[in-house]
Design a protein around this motif. Structure first.
Motif, short mmCIF file in Angstrom:
data_model
loop_
_atom_site.label_atom_id
_atom_site.label_comp_id
_atom_site.label_asym_id
_atom_site.label_seq_id
_atom_site.Cartn_x
_atom_site.Cartn_y
_atom_site.Cartn_z
N ASN A 1 -0.60 4.51 0.11
CA ASN A 1 -1.48 5.63 0.45
C ASN A 1 -0.93 6.55 1.54
N ASN A 2 0.13 6.17 2.24
CA ASN A 2 0.67 7.02 3.30
C ASN A 2 1.81 7.92 2.83
N LYS B 1 -2.73 1.84 -10.08
CA LYS B 1 -2.52 1.57 -8.65
C LYS B 1 -2.35 2.88 -7.88
N SER C 1 -0.40 14.68 -3.60
CA SER C 1 0.80 13.86 -3.66
C SER C 1 1.54 14.13 -4.96
N ASN D 1 3.64 10.98 0.52
CA ASN D 1 3.39 12.26 -0.15
C ASN D 1 4.13 12.38 -1.47
N PRO E 1 0.84 -1.20 0.00
CA PRO E 1 0.00 0.00 0.00
C PRO E 1 0.88 1.26 0.00
N GLU F 1 -4.64 4.87 -4.88
CA GLU F 1 -4.11 4.89 -3.52
C GLU F 1 -3.61 6.24 -3.02
N LEU F 2 -3.10 7.09 -3.89
CA LEU F 2 -2.48 8.33 -3.42
C LEU F 2 -3.51 9.41 -3.12
N LYS F 3 -3.18 10.23 -2.14
CA LYS F 3 -4.06 11.33 -1.73
C LYS F 3 -3.85 12.53 -2.64
#
Length: 165
Positions: free
Chosen positions: A101-102, A121, A130, A104, A99, A125-127
């Protein structure tokens, strides 16, 4: 292959350049938290991760590498460099099962055949806000926000082609 400097580190390290540094500073300024996290997908011997740690922009710089030999080499470099013990991490993992997603800022030197799948992907997953930096191979369905030659800089979600007017 070695490139001329132009403010970049040689070889694969060119994904962190003076040109892209201003983008990284921008995300630092825009971030609500001060916990910026950097990840290098396919981190090899760890040189990009160590460069990110040296820059001091990130609280943690992480590398994922599937090749156990390269992973061990990066771990050895970390072991003999105590200065970076608290700010670097290396994992021997498959990127498809990791993962992201955490983070930046994501850097990748992915070959053309994986870039479309990797783009999907990352998109999932990315905010927003980012940054993704790709060396040599662009994401086929993304729009780069900065032209740095063979380095492609993307900001999530502005890079998605469906956002074009």
């Amino acid at each position: 292959r070695r490139w001329k400097s132009r403010g970049r580190i040689g070889n694969r390290d060119s994904i962190i350049s003076h040109d892209s540094k201003s983008e990284l500073v921008n995300i630092g300024a825009e971030s609500q938290s001060k916990n910026l996290k950097f990840v290098d997908i396919g981190s090899g011997d760890g040189r990009v991760v160590f460069r990110a740690a040296r820059e001091g922009t990130f609280d943690v710089s992480v590398g994922y590498e599937i090749n156990p030999t390269l992973h061990l080499f990066a771990q050895f470099r970390r072991l003999v460099t105590p200065k970076y013990w608290s700010t670097t991490r290396f994992y021997c993992r498959d990127l498809w099962n990791t993962p992201l997603n955490n983070y930046n800022v994501v850097t990748v030197y992915g070959l053309a055949p994986i870039m479309d799948r990797l783009g999907r992907k990352l998109e999932g997953e990315l905010k927003p806000g980012s940054i993704v930096v790709s060396n040599v191979f662009p994401f086929p369905k993304w729009r780069s926000c900065t032209d740095l030659g063979n380095v492609y800089l993307y900001r999530i979600p502005d890079c998605y082609r469906e956002n074009e007017k």
